[in-house]
Every structure is written in C-alpha cells, then in structure tokens.
Scaffold this active site. Sequence first.
Site: not given
Length: 746
Positions: A271-272
């Site tokens: 994920s970011d």
Amino acid sequence: MHKMKPARTTASVPTESEVAARVEALLARMSLAEKIGQLNQAGGADFAPGPRAEDQIRTGGAGSVLWVNDTRRFNELQKIAIAESPSGIPLLFALDVIHGYRTIFPVPLAMAASWDPAVPEQSQAVAARESRAAGIHWTFAPMIDIARDARWGRIVEGAGEDPYLGAVMAAAQVRGFQGDDHADPERVLACAKHFAGYGASDGGRDYDPVYLSESQLRNTYLPPFAAAVKAGAATFMSAYMDLNDVPASGNRFLLRQVLREEWGFEGFVVSDAFAVGNMIIQGHARDGRDAALRGLKAGLNMDMSSYTYTNHAAELVAEGALTVAEIEELVRPVLALKVKMGLFERPYVDEALLTEVVARPDHRATARWAAQRSMVLLKNEGGLLPLSQELKKVAVIGPVADSMSATEGSWMVFGHQPAAVTVLAGIRARLPHATVTYAPGPEIRRDIPSWFESMMAGETRKAAQTPEEAEAAFQLAVETARAADQIVMVLGETDLMAGEAASRASLDLPGRQEELLKAVAALGKPVVLVLLNGRPLSINWAAEHIPAILEAWEPGTEGGHAVADILFGDVNPGGKLPVSFPRKGSHAPLYYARNLTHSPEGSRMYNPRYWDGLPTPLYPFGYGLSYTTFAFTNLRLSAAQVKVGDTLNVSVDVTNTGAVAGDEVAQLYIHQRWGSDSRPMRELKGFARVTLQPGETKPVTFTLGPDELRYWSTNAGGWLQEAAVFDLWVGSDSLATLHGEFEVVA
Ligand code: BGC
C-alpha cells in the site's frame, strides 16, 4: 577497475519450482502471526507511528522495513530478523530511490524529456547499484502515473502526459532497477506506483479523489503499468486516493481483476504509506478490522506502516472472516522474492562497499550524460545559443542559480545532503578565464510550507526575507547584470515546490522572478533564460521577450556541468517536452491527445474555447529545438490497406539540414477517423531519437500493429481493433505536418 562487484552466484539462482518448494517449506513452519508479519512493513523512522521496528522484527511481526537509510542499522535489524525472530526470515529493506541514491540523476519528468529509454535505464541501473551497496533491496520507483495537469506537484516524478511515452519510460526504469535477475547483487526490486489514476486528482490537488471512465483508465492511465508488468516489475504500490469512489488500496477491480487476472502479475502489492488504515479516514472502512478485511480481500499484500494487518488479521481468521489460505496466498509472493534475491543466503550488506561504489567516476559521467540528453531548447532567436566560449563578463542571476537542492530536485533520499554542481558552478568551471558574477535576487518560497521540510535534509531553510531585504536583493541582481556582457538568468522552482504535497493553482514563476527577468531584460543586454523546475511553467512573457530559453528541469548532481555543456555548444540539445506547457495554470488539464469537437479550429463554427486568451499550449507536447535544423521527407507506408490484426511499416527520412551535428526525435502520431468510440485527434505511436551529422540522412521505420491500433471502447465494453481509415503524421513534435493515411479492413 572496480573490485567491489560481489561474485554473482549464478549457480544459486533457483528455478520457479525450487522457489515454490522453498516457499511452501517456509510456510509450513511459520505461525499465523509470522505469516501476517510478512505482510507488514515497519516504519524505521522517528516520524513513523507504531511500535519500534526492532520489537516488531524480533517477534516475526515485520517482513519489510522502510524509512531507514543507514547501512549499519540495516545489518543490525537484519541480524535481529535472522537470529532472533522465530523463523529467521530476512527482511526486505525499502526506500524511495526515485532518481538516484548518492549520484542524483535528472528528475523522472526530465528523463522522459530525453525520449531515449537508455537514459532512464542506465540512470536507474546506477541508482540500483548505489542504493543496493547501501543495503537497500527495494525501491519505491518507478512512479509511472500519467499526469495531464501541471498543477499536480507529482508530475515531476513521472513521464508526463502520454501513455505511449509513459509505457516506454516505465519499462526502461524497471529494467534499469532490476536487470534480468533478482539475485544480481547490484540491482534492487522495482515498485510500479501509484496504482492507479493518482495523476488525475480533481483540480490537480494532491490526494483528492479521482474520477476516470474505464476508457480513460485503460487507454491513458494504465498502459505504463501494463508495460511495467511486462518488463517484470516485482512489486506494485497502490495509490492513496479514491478511484471512482473506491480507495485504490481496497480496490478489487484494480488489484485483482486488472493486475492479476488480466495482466498475470505474480509479484506483490504494497500500500502507499498508511493507506490501509486511511480507508477509515477516507470514509470507506468502518474501523481497523474492516480496513484490514478490505485490503486483504482486495489482494493488497503488504500494509505500509498502518499496522492494520498486524492488529486485525489474526482476529479476522479466528472469526472465520478470512482463511489462513487467503493469508498464505498473499504471503507467497513476498517470500518468493526474498528467495529469488538470495536474501536467505546473503542477508547482510558489506559495510565498506558504499564508499567505493559511490566514488565510481562512471556514475557521475552517466549523470552528466543523462542531464545533457534531458534538456529541451525552447527558444533560440537569432542563434544566440550557443554562447561564445570567449565571453569575458558573465552574470548568473536567479534564486536557483546556485541552489544545490533545486539542482538535484524533488524527492531527495532520506538523510541525503545535496551536493550538486549548480548552474553557477558549471558556468564558472566552463569559463575559468572569465569574470562570472552572481546574484540570486529575491528568494522564492512556498506560501504554505511543505511538511517534508522537517523530514528531508537539504540546504538550511532560512527565515523568510523581509520585503526590504528582498528589494535590496532585487536591486543587487539588476546591478550585477548591468555590469556584465552576457546574462544567464536561472529561474524556476525549489525542490519542494514540486513533488508530493506540492501542487499549485498557478504555473507562474514563483515570487518576483518574472519581475526580475523584466528588469534585467530592460538593460538591453543579451539574456539567456535557464529554467530549473519540476513541472511546466507558464512563461508567456519570457517566451515572447527573451531570445533564448533552455528547459533544464531539475537536472541532478551534474546538472550545472550539463547546462554549461549546452550553453557553450559542447553538446547540442535534443530533448523534447514530455508534457504540454499551458499558457495559464487554469488551462490545466491540457494535453494534445484530445478528441475532436464539432467546432475545430479553422471551421465556420470555431469557438476559441476561452474568450480571454488562446487555449493552445505555449509549447506543445513533443516540442524541442536544436542548434541545427532537420527535415522530414519521403514518407512511405508498406501498404495502403491492411487487415485487422496485420502490421504496417511507416518509414521516413530525417535529414540534418544545418551546419552542426545534432539529435532529432522522429515522432509518429495516428488518428482513427471513425469507429465505435471517438478517438483522440492525435496519439503518439512511435518515436526514435537519432543522431545526424550535418547533411546526413537516416531512414526511420515505425511499426503499426494490433497493439498500436486497438483501444478500449466504451461502446463495446472491451478492447477493439476496427476497420477504419487512419491518418498519420510524422515529424518533430505533436504538431507534425507530414501526413499520410491508410485503411484497416475487416
Ligand atoms: C508516497 C509514496 C512513497 C511513500 C513511502 C508516500 O507518501 O506517496 O510515493 O513511496 O510515501 O515513502
């Protein structure tokens, strides 16, 4: 001689089935908590939330660590993982190495302006070698978001507005970082980000939601990602924002359907930063448990530091909301990459390596070459450039002329101290016998500071100038210019004016720079403008009044030398804009590949779009001049008609019609005249950068096949290649006029 290259243990490169067998053996001995731990990326910096990285690693609760840039600490953390955690699984160390580690290359937007995939490929190969020598295994790059809105700060990190150019540059960067063997000790894993659509945020405002039709998404925003998968990108990063109301990190359509099912991606997705947990803030997930479930179900393998997985995944399994098999499916590609990299055999980094590797002269030579090839000559009235090498009194003026951080540009590696050759230093080095004076003029700064200021090293960020100090600096700059025979104005943006959380509503030169430019131009002396910036700027006044303009972007460690190489004619510029330059920020988004309308230019019904100024770009996509001139002739097609599925060759002769050697980028654009959906008036489908001696002619051949002629159709709900007539143009930019046509028949 570089003795540091560790012997490649080719014999140890395992086959796919050996990798799979080792992964299964590992899974068989790991507890559920350890499996979940492999899906957790621990933040190793002070600003990161969560428990200390050391404590997470010791229990087997972390598979990867980010935000550490310290070779000794890498080994210390790795030792905890190997010697103290239950199954002794090595960590993957990740960091943002976007355009260089110690040797800094031009920002990615600039590298795209080279229109030469060798530039990003070789630059990122050096970035890989240096960062790997520091102990980094995995970079969060390439950033391959298409950006058509120059207000969006992160446009600097990508390849600009075009899906075709973007796909070529994406693949080149993946090859540069990864090479062809994950066990190569001079390479790192690449991470294609941000999946997907981040560049289309409403109004260019960073992190704001994105609304894209499926045809926009598939025809424009996804091609670089598809190219990254094809090039073997080991990992992907999901974007922060909502895509059509679904956060990218919980987006099954993107992460399962497109990425895995359609493209066959076998690596893993991270994920970011904090993005899994952020699904709560975004108003999508009810709580942490719900966020974890959404991320895991969507196929988001690794949680970047929100600890949502480590906090909730076990409880989800206990409740029966998730099976162990589902967790294992997400863990497998993480373990597989660790096996393929040889981390179990070689978990540690040689702490003496980095000093030697970063001292390699070929790294700096590559940086200088990359910067030279990235620069774009926007204007050169009366052949003012190249400048004479005999100049005696040169004034270098402007707030970024001697700024190392502006020269290196956006996205500095954590803890890195900028050490670039500035434009001032480059000019001084090139003219050792001349008097080269310098005045920065008034400082430039953001109206609202960046929160990166506290995180990144960089030049000391001083207290703001008072208006009186600024005025004195202004006058000093004008006086300094007055005393010179030749003036080089170096204007643009500082490093934190583009990048993450660095969007702007205006594209004007920040601060009093244009005012200073006008005052200096009024002296009546020859003025050259060099731009250092991370995005298109609306430089209308300069374009009209300043005779010579060089777009140098944020050119990296060797930037000042490269600027001098071009200004004094040692190198002939050959870069081309990877993005349209709007006349005003309010014209964004602006891009060349628009659809036709019922009121095209030149028609009776023509509506100029805005009544307060031209809507066309100041400089079009693909544009760039040279110290020589080129002609395109003899356009020929291998057939006037082809069947759907067949391939056509398009050839053209490019001639250097001027007096010096130079590079031209031959560009091929097509337009499908009718079909199931309306198609853009022009789309880039091929390019080649060629070097030509004066008078020399070279043929360039492009291929148009089903990949170039198909598109994703709204009406058909899928990919289509249709029978229709196509226009094509070949030339030096997106306004090319050499025209041909062909027909595709069923
Ligand atoms: C950025 C990513 C970056 C990550 C890790 C985020 O804020 O959006 O591009 O890779 O931080 O530093």
